[in-house]
Scaffold this motif. Structure first.
Motif, PDB file in Angstrom:
ATOM      1  N   UNK A  59       0.843  -1.193   0.000  1.00 24.11           N
ATOM      2  CA  UNK A  59       0.000   0.000   0.000  1.00 24.11           C
ATOM      3  C   UNK A  59       0.882   1.248   0.000  1.00 24.11           C
ATOM      4  N   UNK A  60       0.461   2.244  -0.748  1.00 21.92           N
ATOM      5  CA  UNK A  60       1.220   3.497  -0.739  1.00 21.92           C
ATOM      6  C   UNK A  60       0.776   4.366   0.431  1.00 21.92           C
ATOM      7  N   UNK A  61       1.269   5.576   0.480  1.00 21.17           N
ATOM      8  CA  UNK A  61       0.966   6.465   1.612  1.00 21.17           C
ATOM      9  C   UNK A  61      -0.513   6.832   1.712  1.00 21.17           C
ATOM     10  N   UNK A  62      -1.248   6.716   0.603  1.00 20.11           N
ATOM     11  CA  UNK A  62      -2.681   7.026   0.615  1.00 20.11           C
ATOM     12  C   UNK A  62      -3.536   5.782   0.862  1.00 20.11           C
ATOM     13  N   UNK A  63      -2.891   4.599   1.006  1.00 21.74           N
ATOM     14  CA  UNK A  63      -3.621   3.373   1.287  1.00 21.74           C
ATOM     15  C   UNK A  63      -4.045   2.598   0.062  1.00 21.74           C
ATOM     16  N   UNK A  64      -3.599   3.037  -1.129  1.00 20.80           N
ATOM     17  CA  UNK A  64      -3.958   2.344  -2.361  1.00 20.80           C
ATOM     18  C   UNK A  64      -2.985   1.197  -2.625  1.00 20.80           C
ATOM     19  N   UNK A  65      -3.529   0.113  -3.209  1.00 20.15           N
ATOM     20  CA  UNK A  65      -2.703  -1.050  -3.526  1.00 20.15           C
ATOM     21  C   UNK A  65      -1.805  -0.752  -4.722  1.00 20.15           C
ATOM     22  N   UNK A  66      -0.525  -1.048  -4.568  1.00 18.23           N
ATOM     23  CA  UNK A  66       0.428  -0.786  -5.653  1.00 18.23           C
ATOM     24  C   UNK A  66       1.182  -2.058  -6.081  1.00 18.23           C
ATOM     25  N   UNK A  67       0.771  -3.203  -5.524  1.00 20.80           N
ATOM     26  CA  UNK A  67       1.445  -4.448  -5.906  1.00 20.80           C
ATOM     27  C   UNK A  67       1.228  -5.546  -4.877  1.00 20.80           C
ATOM     28  N   UNK A  68       1.597  -6.741  -5.290  1.00 25.67           N
ATOM     29  CA  UNK A  68       1.425  -7.905  -4.418  1.00 25.67           C
ATOM     30  C   UNK A  68       2.663  -8.794  -4.514  1.00 25.67           C
ATOM     31  N   UNK A  69       3.092  -9.311  -3.374  1.00 24.41           N
ATOM     32  CA  UNK A  69       4.257 -10.194  -3.311  1.00 24.41           C
ATOM     33  C   UNK A  69       3.850 -11.485  -2.612  1.00 24.41           C
ATOM     34  N   UNK A  70       4.142 -12.609  -3.258  1.00 20.14           N
ATOM     35  CA  UNK A  70       3.858 -13.912  -2.646  1.00 20.14           C
ATOM     36  C   UNK A  70       5.073 -14.364  -1.828  1.00 20.14           C
ATOM     37  N   UNK A  71       4.816 -14.838  -0.605  1.00 19.42           N
ATOM     38  CA  UNK A  71       5.883 -15.301   0.289  1.00 19.42           C
ATOM     39  C   UNK A  71       5.485 -16.655   0.863  1.00 19.42           C
ATOM     40  N   UNK A  72       6.463 -17.539   0.938  1.00 16.95           N
ATOM     41  CA  UNK A  72       6.224 -18.855   1.532  1.00 16.95           C
ATOM     42  C   UNK A  72       7.436 -19.253   2.370  1.00 16.95           C
ATOM     43  N   UNK A  73       7.165 -19.673   3.611  1.00 22.06           N
ATOM     44  CA  UNK A  73       8.211 -20.167   4.494  1.00 22.06           C
ATOM     45  C   UNK A  73       8.038 -21.675   4.645  1.00 22.06           C
ATOM     46  N   UNK A  74       9.090 -22.428   4.331  1.00 24.04           N
ATOM     47  CA  UNK A  74       9.041 -23.883   4.400  1.00 24.04           C
ATOM     48  C   UNK A  74      10.070 -24.420   5.389  1.00 24.04           C
ATOM     49  N   UNK A  75       9.820 -25.671   5.806  1.00 18.49           N
ATOM     50  CA  UNK A  75      10.758 -26.383   6.684  1.00 18.49           C
ATOM     51  C   UNK A  75      11.125 -25.568   7.917  1.00 18.49           C
ATOM     52  N   UNK A  76      10.113 -25.065   8.584  1.00 18.85           N
ATOM     53  CA  UNK A  76      10.323 -24.297   9.808  1.00 18.85           C
ATOM     54  C   UNK A  76       9.710 -25.060  10.982  1.00 18.85           C
ATOM     55  N   UNK A  77      10.028 -24.624  12.173  1.00 23.96           N
ATOM     56  CA  UNK A  77       9.424 -25.178  13.390  1.00 23.96           C
ATOM     57  C   UNK A  77       8.835 -23.997  14.155  1.00 23.96           C
ATOM     58  N   UNK A  78       7.573 -23.723  13.870  1.00 23.76           N
ATOM     59  CA  UNK A  78       6.890 -22.562  14.438  1.00 23.76           C
ATOM     60  C   UNK A  78       5.974 -23.073  15.549  1.00 23.76           C
ATOM     61  N   UNK A  79       6.483 -23.046  16.778  1.00 24.90           N
ATOM     62  CA  UNK A  79       5.773 -23.644  17.907  1.00 24.90           C
ATOM     63  C   UNK A  79       4.705 -22.714  18.467  1.00 24.90           C
ATOM     64  N   UNK A  80       3.702 -23.278  19.136  1.00 29.74           N
ATOM     65  CA  UNK A  80       2.636 -22.458  19.734  1.00 29.74           C
ATOM     66  C   UNK A  80       3.193 -21.446  20.738  1.00 29.74           C
ATOM     67  N   UNK A  81       2.698 -20.239  20.669  1.00 26.93           N
ATOM     68  CA  UNK A  81       3.115 -19.196  21.603  1.00 26.93           C
ATOM     69  C   UNK A  81       4.456 -18.555  21.294  1.00 26.93           C
ATOM     70  N   UNK A  82       5.091 -18.964  20.209  1.00 26.03           N
ATOM     71  CA  UNK A  82       6.406 -18.414  19.861  1.00 26.03           C
ATOM     72  C   UNK A  82       6.289 -17.367  18.762  1.00 26.03           C
ATOM     73  N   UNK A  83       7.402 -16.655  18.542  1.00 27.25           N
ATOM     74  CA  UNK A  83       7.480 -15.651  17.487  1.00 27.25           C
ATOM     75  C   UNK A  83       8.378 -16.161  16.374  1.00 27.25           C
TER      76      UNK A  83
END
Length: 213
Positions: A59-83
């Protein structure tokens, strides 16, 4: 990147999905002529995620959409309550001043968490389960044999049989005692009292009864 490259910091300002992965805070960074976005996520569920994917709506400074980026995280260990924060920031447009996260899906083993109407729905993914089994086999992990624990079942209830035998024996003793007592009462009422000696051979001599033992 060093702190000198930080353009701005802030907290996520859009609605979050309950009991799922949430966005905590973020940093916009600059490295030369490129801008990057670093996001910190929190696992608010009770499962361990090994992968998740999402779209970053720039989003730009006025809140309008200016693009989209796809992100994927694989092979992680994301435990409950963690960051979780990726070591690699995401490249964004220099005009990107804010962003919105649209989660696609997340995986916990063979269970897929899909997003529908701002809620996380869980599904059993057969393809992912098959892929995990093939991966395990290719890594040389031998499948552990299934162990059946069989508990021996004894026929009948032996303690009940013993109890019944004791009761029967006690009843027979009581019956015999009662019968002997009844015979004794009859003998006393008739003025005679006779005891039968358990000997096979008896004889009398000089008025004395002798028994051969």
């Amino acid at each position: 990147m060093d702190n000198e490259n930080v353009i701005s910091k802030g907290f996520y300002g859009f609605s979050q999905i309950k009991d799922f992965i949430s966005v905590k805070n973020h940093m916009f960074l600059n490295n030369g002529n490129k801008n990057y976005l670093s996001i910190r996520f929190s696992n608010d569920s009770n499962v361990v995620f090994d992968s998740f994917s999402f779209d970053i709506i720039q989003l730009d400074s006025s809140g309008r959409s200016i693009g989209k980026v796809f992100v994927e995280y694989k092979d992680i260990v994301f435990e409950p309550g963690s960051l979780y924060i990726s070591k690699n920031a995401v490249a964004v447009s220099p005009r990107c001043a804010d962003f919105k996260i649209i989660f696609r899906e997340a995986f916990s083993g063979a269970y897929r968490y899909g997003i529908r109407r701002n809620s996380a729905l869980v599904y059993y993914d057969r393809k992912k389960a098959l892929s995990l089994r093939e991966k395990s086999a290719s890594n040389g992990n031998k499948k552990q044999p299934t162990v059946l624990r069989v508990k021996e079942k004894k026929a009948g209830k032996p303690w009940l049989a013993v109890l019944l035998a004791i009761i029967l024996f006690a009843t027979m003793l009581l019956f015999s005692a009662y019968r002997m007592y009844s015979e004794f009462e009859k003998e006393m009422e008739g003025g005679e009292f006779t005891i039968e000696l358990p000997y096979d051979s008896m004889h009398e001599m000089d008025g004395v009864i002798y028994a051969e033992i």
